[in-house]
Motif scaffolding. Structure first.
Motif, short mmCIF file in Angstrom:
data_model
loop_
_atom_site.label_atom_id
_atom_site.label_comp_id
_atom_site.label_asym_id
_atom_site.label_seq_id
_atom_site.Cartn_x
_atom_site.Cartn_y
_atom_site.Cartn_z
N ASP A 168 0.81 -1.22 0.00
CA ASP A 168 0.00 0.00 0.00
C ASP A 168 0.84 1.27 0.00
OD1 ASP A 168 -2.29 -1.51 0.07
OD2 ASP A 168 -2.44 -1.47 2.26
N ARG A 171 1.19 3.60 -3.39
CA ARG A 171 0.03 4.44 -3.72
C ARG A 171 -0.28 5.45 -2.62
NH1 ARG A 171 -4.97 0.07 -3.36
NH2 ARG A 171 -4.79 -0.40 -1.14
N THR A 174 1.48 9.00 -3.13
CA THR A 174 1.13 9.81 -4.29
C THR A 174 -0.28 10.36 -4.16
OG1 THR A 174 0.39 7.85 -5.50
CG2 THR A 174 2.66 8.55 -5.85
N LYS A 176 -3.82 11.15 -5.83
CA LYS A 176 -4.66 10.65 -6.92
C LYS A 176 -5.44 11.82 -7.52
CE LYS A 176 -4.96 6.27 -4.48
NZ LYS A 176 -4.02 6.76 -3.43
#
Length: 384
Positions: A168, A171, A174, A176
């Motif tokens: 995890d 992601r 960053t 989204k």
């Protein structure tokens, strides 16, 4: 969520409510102040002079010009030579009229500009940053408590956000951008907060060291392994029994000449003319203009001109060096322009965190208050 993390979340949220507004104000003003030298250099002509291949006018000659135009000045506590292509400055105490900051051409002693410091935009910004425009004894504590709370918030936020599984983490680091705005706001709060944490903590700690002598002394001793060097802490005084002694030339002139001779590569020279009877004349030679780290210093008897103490950069302890670089750390200029950019971005992110955090809380609160599908009727049937 474990009971421990629930408790952390509770603390994180309510500490944010308590300190949010102050953190926002302090962080925004910190952003503005980071580049105050560059902005003022671009806006104000009086911060520049044409460099000349000749020596500066003596400090006593600068003071003579100031006293001629400002006869009400009761003391001139500071004299600064900012650099070969920059003006000299004299900080004059005007008594009931406050202070006047006078700029002079260092090659001619001609006054080129003057202002009351409290009217300078960046002085006002600095005052808000440090005291919130309330009396300093109160404002200092309000700001400092909010900063300490902010440091706790940053640490608890990091613990709450840190992903459990390695899969995890990528992601989680960053934003989204293509997601719905609430998700983007959530990522701005968490991801940017993570990246800014280390720098924000350094800025906060260095700010506390500026505000409180006890914090500065703690880091002095920590850097020195608990040792205090007596010669670095010794208070130097002029011999007030010799007030009738007169040096061959003004001591401020002796001080500058000595500093220029011993540290010829220095760009900036700052002379402190202590107005008290027992005070000494201090001069600092700084490697770079408007940077307060690499500094050689000397103290002179204000009556006889005798050299009382020397503080050479290469002889200072790690603790004293750390203390003297604290301002440069706080504004980021210890690393030059890249450091200022990093400090600016970290401060900007810090200012955004109370806003994005409040939006997250408001969204969750509104979500809980909305009835589920079927609403009251479903709950009534279930109850029956």
């Amino acid at each position: 969520m474990t009971p421990f993390k629930k408790a952390l979340l509770f603390c994180h949220r309510w500490l944010g409510f308590i300190s949010g507004l102050v953190v926002f104000i302090v962080s925004i003003t910190g952003c503005i102040f980071c580049f105050q030298d560059e902005i003022q250099d671009a806006l104000y002509d009086h911060r520049h002079v044409v460099a000349q291949d000749k020596p500066y006018k003596k400090p006593s000659e600068l003071l003579a010009s100031v006293k001629r135009d400002f006869p009400k000045a009761i003391s001139t506590d500071y004299i600064v030579y900012y650099g070969k292509d920059r003006p000299a400055g004299v900080f004059a105490n005007m008594g009931k009229d406050g202070f006047e900051y006078v700029f002079l051409n260092p090659y001619t002693a001609q006054i080129t500009y003057h202002e009351k410091p409290q009217t300078n935009f960046f002085v006002i910004v600095e005052y808000i940053h440090m005291y919130l425009l309330i009396p300093p004894p109160i404002g200092k504590w309000v700001v400092s408590i909010a900063v300490i709370i902010f440091m706790l918030i940053m640490v608890t936020g990091l613990i709450l956000w840190w992903p459990k599984r390695k899969s995890d983490r990528k992601r989680s680091f960053t934003i989204k951008w293509g997601a719905k705005w609430r998700r983007v706001n959530y990522d701005l709060h968490n991801v940017l907060g993570f990246y800014a944490t280390a720098v924000a903590l350094i800025l906060s700690i260095s700010g506390l060291a500026i505000a409180f002598e006890a914090v500065s002394e703690f880091f002095y001793k920590a850097a020195n392994g608990g040792t205090t060097y007596a010669w670095e802490k010794k208070e130097v005084h002029s011999d007030s029994l010799h007030t009738t002694l007169t040096a061959k030339q003004p001591v401020i002139d002796i001080a500058l000449a000595h500093a220029q001779k011993v540290s010829p590569m220095a760009e900036m020279f700052l002379i402190h003319n202590d107005p008290t009877l027992s005070g000494a004349i201090g001069v600092g030679a700084y490697a770079k203009s408007y940077h307060y780290y690499r500094r050689d210093g000397w103290e002179f008897d204000k009556y006889s001109g005798k050299l009382l103490q020397t503080y050479m950069m290469d002889k200072k302890s790690a603790g004293l060096k750390l203390q003297e670089m604290n301002y440069d750390i706080h504004v980021g200029q210890i690393l030059g322009l890249p450091g200022k950019i990093i400090a600016f971005l970290a401060s900007l992110i810090a200012a955004s965190l109370p806003i994005t955090g409040f939006i997250i809380w408001l969204g969750k609160r509104n979500k809980k208050s909305k009835p589920g599908k079927g609403g009251p009727r479903r709950r009534a049937v279930a109850a029956a």
